[in-house]
Design a protein around this motif. Sequence first.
Motif, mmCIF file in Angstrom:
data_model
loop_
_atom_site.group_PDB
_atom_site.id
_atom_site.type_symbol
_atom_site.label_atom_id
_atom_site.label_comp_id
_atom_site.label_asym_id
_atom_site.label_seq_id
_atom_site.Cartn_x
_atom_site.Cartn_y
_atom_site.Cartn_z
ATOM 1 N N ASP A 1 0.834 -1.209 0.000
ATOM 2 C CA ASP A 1 0.000 0.000 0.000
ATOM 3 C C ASP A 1 0.864 1.253 0.000
ATOM 4 N N LEU A 2 1.944 1.224 0.746
ATOM 5 C CA LEU A 2 2.838 2.372 0.806
ATOM 6 C C LEU A 2 3.366 2.707 -0.580
ATOM 7 N N PHE A 3 3.777 1.695 -1.320
ATOM 8 C CA PHE A 3 4.385 1.930 -2.626
ATOM 9 C C PHE A 3 3.352 2.117 -3.737
ATOM 10 N N GLU A 4 2.155 1.564 -3.565
ATOM 11 C CA GLU A 4 1.157 1.639 -4.624
ATOM 12 C C GLU A 4 0.166 2.782 -4.447
ATOM 13 N N LYS A 5 -0.153 3.147 -3.210
ATOM 14 C CA LYS A 5 -1.240 4.092 -2.991
ATOM 15 C C LYS A 5 -0.822 5.401 -2.328
ATOM 16 N N ALA A 6 0.247 5.383 -1.555
ATOM 17 C CA ALA A 6 0.652 6.594 -0.839
ATOM 18 C C ALA A 6 1.268 7.603 -1.801
ATOM 19 N N PRO A 7 1.141 8.886 -1.501
ATOM 20 C CA PRO A 7 1.823 9.885 -2.325
ATOM 21 C C PRO A 7 3.345 9.659 -2.266
ATOM 22 N N VAL A 8 4.005 9.941 -3.361
ATOM 23 C CA VAL A 8 5.445 9.677 -3.454
ATOM 24 C C VAL A 8 6.227 10.356 -2.328
ATOM 25 N N PRO A 9 5.987 11.649 -2.027
ATOM 26 C CA PRO A 9 6.763 12.256 -0.920
ATOM 27 C C PRO A 9 6.595 11.520 0.408
ATOM 28 N N LYS A 10 5.370 11.044 0.695
ATOM 29 C CA LYS A 10 5.149 10.310 1.941
ATOM 30 C C LYS A 10 5.894 8.978 1.922
ATOM 31 N N ALA A 11 5.853 8.270 0.803
ATOM 32 C CA ALA A 11 6.543 6.977 0.691
ATOM 33 C C ALA A 11 8.053 7.162 0.847
ATOM 34 N N VAL A 12 8.597 8.194 0.214
ATOM 35 C CA VAL A 12 10.040 8.449 0.317
ATOM 36 C C VAL A 12 10.415 8.786 1.754
ATOM 37 N N ALA A 13 9.639 9.658 2.393
ATOM 38 C CA ALA A 13 9.935 10.036 3.782
ATOM 39 C C ALA A 13 9.826 8.835 4.718
ATOM 40 N N THR A 14 8.829 7.981 4.484
ATOM 41 C CA THR A 14 8.634 6.797 5.324
ATOM 42 C C THR A 14 9.840 5.872 5.266
ATOM 43 N N MET A 15 10.473 5.812 4.115
ATOM 44 C CA MET A 15 11.652 4.967 3.956
ATOM 45 C C MET A 15 12.940 5.704 4.324
ATOM 46 N N ALA A 16 13.009 6.997 4.005
ATOM 47 C CA ALA A 16 14.262 7.743 4.160
ATOM 48 C C ALA A 16 14.586 8.087 5.609
ATOM 49 N N VAL A 17 13.602 8.480 6.378
ATOM 50 C CA VAL A 17 13.882 8.921 7.755
ATOM 51 C C VAL A 17 14.498 7.794 8.593
ATOM 52 N N PRO A 18 13.913 6.586 8.626
ATOM 53 C CA PRO A 18 14.564 5.516 9.394
ATOM 54 C C PRO A 18 15.949 5.150 8.849
ATOM 55 N N THR A 19 16.120 5.251 7.536
ATOM 56 C CA THR A 19 17.424 4.942 6.950
ATOM 57 C C THR A 19 18.470 5.961 7.394
ATOM 58 N N MET A 20 18.093 7.238 7.424
ATOM 59 C CA MET A 20 19.030 8.279 7.878
ATOM 60 C C MET A 20 19.352 8.112 9.359
ATOM 61 N N ILE A 21 18.359 7.769 10.155
ATOM 62 C CA ILE A 21 18.606 7.536 11.583
ATOM 63 C C ILE A 21 19.554 6.353 11.757
ATOM 64 N N SER A 22 19.371 5.302 10.960
ATOM 65 C CA SER A 22 20.265 4.142 11.014
ATOM 66 C C SER A 22 21.699 4.549 10.722
ATOM 67 N N MET A 23 21.880 5.360 9.688
ATOM 68 C CA MET A 23 23.226 5.808 9.326
ATOM 69 C C MET A 23 23.837 6.645 10.445
ATOM 70 N N LEU A 24 23.032 7.479 11.090
ATOM 71 C CA LEU A 24 23.510 8.287 12.205
ATOM 72 C C LEU A 24 23.933 7.403 13.373
ATOM 73 N N VAL A 25 23.166 6.370 13.660
ATOM 74 C CA VAL A 25 23.503 5.445 14.744
ATOM 75 C C VAL A 25 24.834 4.759 14.466
ATOM 76 N N VAL A 26 25.054 4.344 13.219
ATOM 77 C CA VAL A 26 26.316 3.688 12.856
ATOM 78 C C VAL A 26 27.482 4.643 13.074
ATOM 79 N N VAL A 27 27.330 5.893 12.707
ATOM 80 C CA VAL A 27 28.390 6.884 12.921
ATOM 81 C C VAL A 27 28.657 7.057 14.414
ATOM 82 N N ILE A 28 27.603 7.121 15.202
ATOM 83 C CA ILE A 28 27.766 7.313 16.649
ATOM 84 C C ILE A 28 28.486 6.124 17.270
#
Length: 187
Positions: free
Chosen positions: A6-33
């Motif tokens: 549903d996220l990839f088929e029905k959600a607006p693209v900005p929402k889908a990107v943010a839903t995937m990007a924010v946790p990914t960026m937090i993950s990268m920050l945790v690895v740096v820390i």
Amino acid sequence: MKTNTDLFEKAPVPKAVATMAVPTMISMLVVVIYNMADTFFVSRLGTSASGATGVVFALMAIIQAFGFMLGHGAGSNISRKLGGRDVESARIFASTSFFLSLLCGSLMGILGLVLQEPLMRILGSTDSILPYAKEYSTWILLAAPAMASSCVMNNILRYEGKAVFAMMGLAFGGILNIFGDAVLIFG
């Protein structure tokens, strides 16, 4: 009930990107820390020990590269199969990449242990750093199967649209690593 498709088929693209990007960026920050925490704790042991982390970091990057290669390759296929509602093929790609990463990690670990001294020298170890690099790399090489397979599993979760679970796994590992450093180095 909402599904990941549903996220990839029905959600607006900005929402889908943010839903995937924010946790990914937090993950990268945790690895740096947690890499900073490793550097902090090991630097307390001396400059040669700190230098060994730099040498062994290259080894970890090689192990992780195999995991990422298998994870991204499988993840791309998994995403397409799930989009086509072919769940069984997606499962096959996931399990094949996971077990292949265990095999590659095991082979790297065995070869690395057998050829440890020349490998540490190739990666830049000096005579003063070598004893520390060998000791540290022993633990990294023993953990190579787990390290490679965790990269695969992390990427598979992202490709399935479960970036929050991937983030939680990295965050838990990072917190465990920070406290483990303090206890195992100074405890």
